[in-house]
Design an enzyme around this catalytic site. Structure first.
Site, PDB file in Angstrom:
ATOM      1  N   TRP A  79      -3.434   0.515   8.181  1.00  0.00           N
ATOM      2  CA  TRP A  79      -2.923  -0.119   9.396  1.00  0.00           C
ATOM      3  C   TRP A  79      -3.045   0.822  10.600  1.00  0.00           C
ATOM      4  O   TRP A  79      -3.221   0.369  11.715  1.00  0.00           O
ATOM      5  CB  TRP A  79      -1.450  -0.504   9.216  1.00  0.00           C
ATOM      6  CG  TRP A  79      -1.194  -1.627   8.263  1.00  0.00           C
ATOM      7  CD1 TRP A  79      -1.116  -2.952   8.592  1.00  0.00           C
ATOM      8  CD2 TRP A  79      -0.942  -1.562   6.854  1.00  0.00           C
ATOM      9  NE1 TRP A  79      -0.830  -3.710   7.474  1.00  0.00           N
ATOM     10  CE2 TRP A  79      -0.712  -2.886   6.396  1.00  0.00           C
ATOM     11  CE3 TRP A  79      -0.875  -0.520   5.906  1.00  0.00           C
ATOM     12  CZ2 TRP A  79      -0.432  -3.191   5.055  1.00  0.00           C
ATOM     13  CZ3 TRP A  79      -0.594  -0.827   4.584  1.00  0.00           C
ATOM     14  CH2 TRP A  79      -0.384  -2.139   4.167  1.00  0.00           C
ATOM     15  N   ARG A 129       6.409   1.807  -1.374  1.00  0.00           N
ATOM     16  CA  ARG A 129       6.135   0.437  -1.832  1.00  0.00           C
ATOM     17  C   ARG A 129       6.833   0.157  -3.171  1.00  0.00           C
ATOM     18  O   ARG A 129       7.338  -0.947  -3.397  1.00  0.00           O
ATOM     19  CB  ARG A 129       4.622   0.217  -1.955  1.00  0.00           C
ATOM     20  CG  ARG A 129       4.269  -1.222  -2.240  1.00  0.00           C
ATOM     21  CD  ARG A 129       2.786  -1.531  -2.032  1.00  0.00           C
ATOM     22  NE  ARG A 129       2.605  -2.963  -1.862  1.00  0.00           N
ATOM     23  CZ  ARG A 129       1.908  -3.728  -2.697  1.00  0.00           C
ATOM     24  NH1 ARG A 129       1.302  -3.212  -3.737  1.00  0.00           N
ATOM     25  NH2 ARG A 129       1.807  -5.021  -2.487  1.00  0.00           N
ATOM     26  N   HIS A 164       4.660  -0.699   7.319  1.00  0.00           N
ATOM     27  CA  HIS A 164       3.203  -0.787   7.174  1.00  0.00           C
ATOM     28  C   HIS A 164       2.480   0.223   8.061  1.00  0.00           C
ATOM     29  O   HIS A 164       1.258   0.212   8.148  1.00  0.00           O
ATOM     30  CB  HIS A 164       2.713  -2.224   7.407  1.00  0.00           C
ATOM     31  CG  HIS A 164       2.856  -3.081   6.181  1.00  0.00           C
ATOM     32  ND1 HIS A 164       2.710  -4.433   6.168  1.00  0.00           N
ATOM     33  CD2 HIS A 164       3.120  -2.729   4.887  1.00  0.00           C
ATOM     34  CE1 HIS A 164       2.889  -4.898   4.935  1.00  0.00           C
ATOM     35  NE2 HIS A 164       3.150  -3.882   4.142  1.00  0.00           N
ATOM     36  N   HIS A 187       9.348  -2.925  -3.684  1.00  0.00           N
ATOM     37  CA  HIS A 187       9.083  -3.987  -4.656  1.00  0.00           C
ATOM     38  C   HIS A 187      10.135  -4.025  -5.759  1.00  0.00           C
ATOM     39  O   HIS A 187      10.371  -5.077  -6.354  1.00  0.00           O
ATOM     40  CB  HIS A 187       7.680  -3.848  -5.247  1.00  0.00           C
ATOM     41  CG  HIS A 187       6.623  -4.470  -4.391  1.00  0.00           C
ATOM     42  ND1 HIS A 187       5.493  -5.065  -4.893  1.00  0.00           N
ATOM     43  CD2 HIS A 187       6.533  -4.599  -3.049  1.00  0.00           C
ATOM     44  CE1 HIS A 187       4.747  -5.534  -3.897  1.00  0.00           C
ATOM     45  NE2 HIS A 187       5.361  -5.244  -2.768  1.00  0.00           N
TER      46      HIS A 187
HETATM   47 FE1  HIF Z   1       3.761  -4.079   2.140  1.00  0.00          FE
HETATM   48  N1  HIF Z   1       1.898  -4.474   1.431  1.00  0.00           N
HETATM   49  N2  HIF Z   1       4.098  -6.064   2.394  1.00  0.00           N
HETATM   50  N3  HIF Z   1       5.671  -3.684   2.717  1.00  0.00           N
HETATM   51  N4  HIF Z   1       3.435  -2.122   1.745  1.00  0.00           N
HETATM   52  C1  HIF Z   1       0.971  -3.558   1.005  1.00  0.00           C
HETATM   53  C2  HIF Z   1       1.094  -2.184   1.015  1.00  0.00           C
HETATM   54  C3  HIF Z   1       2.238  -1.522   1.395  1.00  0.00           C
HETATM   55  C4  HIF Z   1       3.183  -7.074   2.178  1.00  0.00           C
HETATM   56  C5  HIF Z   1       1.944  -6.938   1.598  1.00  0.00           C
HETATM   57  C6  HIF Z   1       1.353  -5.729   1.284  1.00  0.00           C
HETATM   58  C7  HIF Z   1       6.553  -4.612   3.193  1.00  0.00           C
HETATM   59  C8  HIF Z   1       6.320  -5.929   3.393  1.00  0.00           C
HETATM   60  C9  HIF Z   1       5.191  -6.610   3.002  1.00  0.00           C
HETATM   61  C10 HIF Z   1       4.324  -1.106   2.012  1.00  0.00           C
HETATM   62  C11 HIF Z   1       5.641  -1.263   2.381  1.00  0.00           C
HETATM   63  C12 HIF Z   1       6.237  -2.464   2.722  1.00  0.00           C
HETATM   64  C13 HIF Z   1      -0.201  -4.249   0.551  1.00  0.00           C
HETATM   65  C14 HIF Z   1      -1.446  -3.587  -0.029  1.00  0.00           C
HETATM   66  C15 HIF Z   1       0.021  -5.581   0.732  1.00  0.00           C
HETATM   67  C16 HIF Z   1      -0.935  -6.725   0.432  1.00  0.00           C
HETATM   68  C17 HIF Z   1      -1.257  -3.257  -1.512  1.00  0.00           C
HETATM   69  C18 HIF Z   1      -2.508  -2.651  -2.087  1.00  0.00           C
HETATM   70  O1  HIF Z   1      -3.572  -3.279  -1.936  1.00  0.00           O
HETATM   71  O2  HIF Z   1      -2.421  -1.563  -2.696  1.00  0.00           O
HETATM   72  C19 HIF Z   1       3.756  -8.318   2.665  1.00  0.00           C
HETATM   73  C20 HIF Z   1       3.071  -9.684   2.598  1.00  0.00           C
HETATM   74  C21 HIF Z   1       4.988  -8.035   3.177  1.00  0.00           C
HETATM   75  C22 HIF Z   1       5.990  -9.000   3.825  1.00  0.00           C
HETATM   76  C23 HIF Z   1       5.657  -9.266   5.238  1.00  0.00           C
HETATM   77  C24 HIF Z   1       7.849  -3.934   3.658  1.00  0.00           C
HETATM   78  C25 HIF Z   1       7.943  -3.979   5.136  1.00  0.00           C
HETATM   79  C26 HIF Z   1       6.672  -3.576   5.737  1.00  0.00           C
HETATM   80  C27 HIF Z   1       9.171  -4.521   3.106  1.00  0.00           C
HETATM   81  C28 HIF Z   1       7.603  -2.555   3.195  1.00  0.00           C
HETATM   82  O3  HIF Z   1       8.424  -1.583   3.271  1.00  0.00           O
HETATM   83  C29 HIF Z   1       3.662   0.160   1.851  1.00  0.00           C
HETATM   84  C30 HIF Z   1       4.289   1.543   2.106  1.00  0.00           C
HETATM   85  C31 HIF Z   1       2.349  -0.098   1.467  1.00  0.00           C
HETATM   86  C32 HIF Z   1       1.253   0.903   1.199  1.00  0.00           C
HETATM   87  C33 HIF Z   1       1.112   1.174  -0.276  1.00  0.00           C
HETATM   88  C34 HIF Z   1       0.020   2.159  -0.603  1.00  0.00           C
HETATM   89  O4  HIF Z   1      -0.345   2.216  -1.784  1.00  0.00           O
HETATM   90  O5  HIF Z   1      -0.443   2.889   0.270  1.00  0.00           O
END
Ligand code: HIF
Length: 299
Positions: A190, A46, A174, A50
């Protein structure tokens, strides 16, 4: 104490440019028994995303160059809540290999973690700098809002230069990690095994019945389903569900649910592209962004 050198002290110093040594140090820190699901991997993925996902094709601003999240303007964006954990996990690696820039370290750690968790190899190239040009700081609000739908997802990812198929491929990330009510308002994971990269996320999107649920701590609206095997509750964000209700996105969800190898291939290419947003290179692969002259590691 005299006679203690860096390597004996556990520093495992490396030569500038030895990215394999950095990868090894990242792999060594992934196991974190007291953190989340026992791995630093998901939050590192993540962080990488980001750091890059602020990119805007039109103005050529944002992107992983500069590692702007070290500073409050970007690091303090509520969308980046929780990523301080990822940056802290990587501090000992930066100390071991002080020659690497933060922007290279964060992106390299992300692709290393993906591979170490059973995902595909994502091609990665060095050369990012840590120079931050204040006039090019990405404004807050460029990262996606999980409470929204397909139009918002398209607006955010088209701005970075991605198309629909790439958006769905990326979304497979995800499969990793979880939401934390304290960070985003959303809560839960998920898939069952959130430290193992696979296409399970796509399969669950199609196979489960997802019903709306309000997170008690935050009032956020998400989707829930109980895993038939483990009886654990799993979750989807509104943006995840949008991939099944939008017909064009849904086509690719079905494709990746059926074909894991194709998903890995497409994901690998799309994530590599994400890591390169805003980085310009010459024929030898050296970064040519003018900011580069102002600091950072050069190979
Ligand atoms: Fe995420 N994402 N992401 N994301 N994400 C979260 C957590 C992770 C979006 C929202 C969230 C991508 C796209 C989007 C990861 C990887 C990717 C969380 C939770 C939210 C809300 C954060 C928290 O509460 O700690 C949205 C709206 C996206 C656009 C659709 C990417 C594609 C899936 C680009 C991507 O690679 C990962 C890994 C996590 C888990 C982080 C963790 O701390 O476990």
């Amino acid at each position: 104490m005299s006679g203690v050198n860096q390597s004996q002290a556990g520093g495992q110093g490396s030569k500038p440019g030895d990215f394999e040594a950095v990868r090894k140090s990242v792999i060594d820190l992934l196991k974190q028994p007291d953190y989340d699901d026992g791995s630093a991997g998901p939050v590192l993925v993540r962080l990488a995303w980001h750091s890059a996902g602020t990119y805007d094709v039109e103005t050529d601003t944002g992107g992983s160059n500069g590692a702007g999240m070290r500073y409050e303007a970007e690091g303090g964006d509520p969308a980046n809540a929780g990523l301080q954990n990822a940056r802290l996990f990587l501090e000992p690696v930066k100390r071991q290999h002080p020659w690497i820039t933060y922007s290279d370290l964060w992106t390299l750690a992300g692709v290393t973690a993906i591979r170490a968790m059973g995902g595909p190899e994502v091609s990665w190239r060095p050369g990012r700098t840590d120079y931050v040009d204040d006039s090019k700081l990405p404004p807050r609000g460029r990262l996606p809002d999980a409470a929204q739908g397909a139009a918002h997802i398209r607006a955010v990812f088209y701005r970075m230069g991605f198309g629909d198929r790439e958006i769905v491929a990326l979304s497979g990330a995800h499969n990793l990690g979880r939401c934390h009510a304290g960070n985003s308002g959303f809560e839960g994971k998920w898939v069952n095994n959130p430290t193992r990269f696979s296409n399970q996320y796509f399969r669950l999107l199609l196979s489960e019945e997802w019903t709306e649920k309000t997170v008690p701590e935050s009032g956020a609206l998400q989707f829930a389903s109980v895993d038939p095997v483990t009886e654990e509750e799993l979750m989807m964000l509104p943006t995840d569900i949008a991939l099944t209700t939008d017909p064009e996105f849904a086509k690719y969800v079905r494709m990746y649910a059926e074909d894991k190898a194709l998903f890995f291939e497409d994901f690998s290419r799309a994530f590599a592209k994400l890591m390169e947003l805003g980085i310009r290179r010459d024929a030898e692969g050296r970064v040519t962004n003018t900011d580069n002259e102002k600091g950072g590691y050069r190979s």
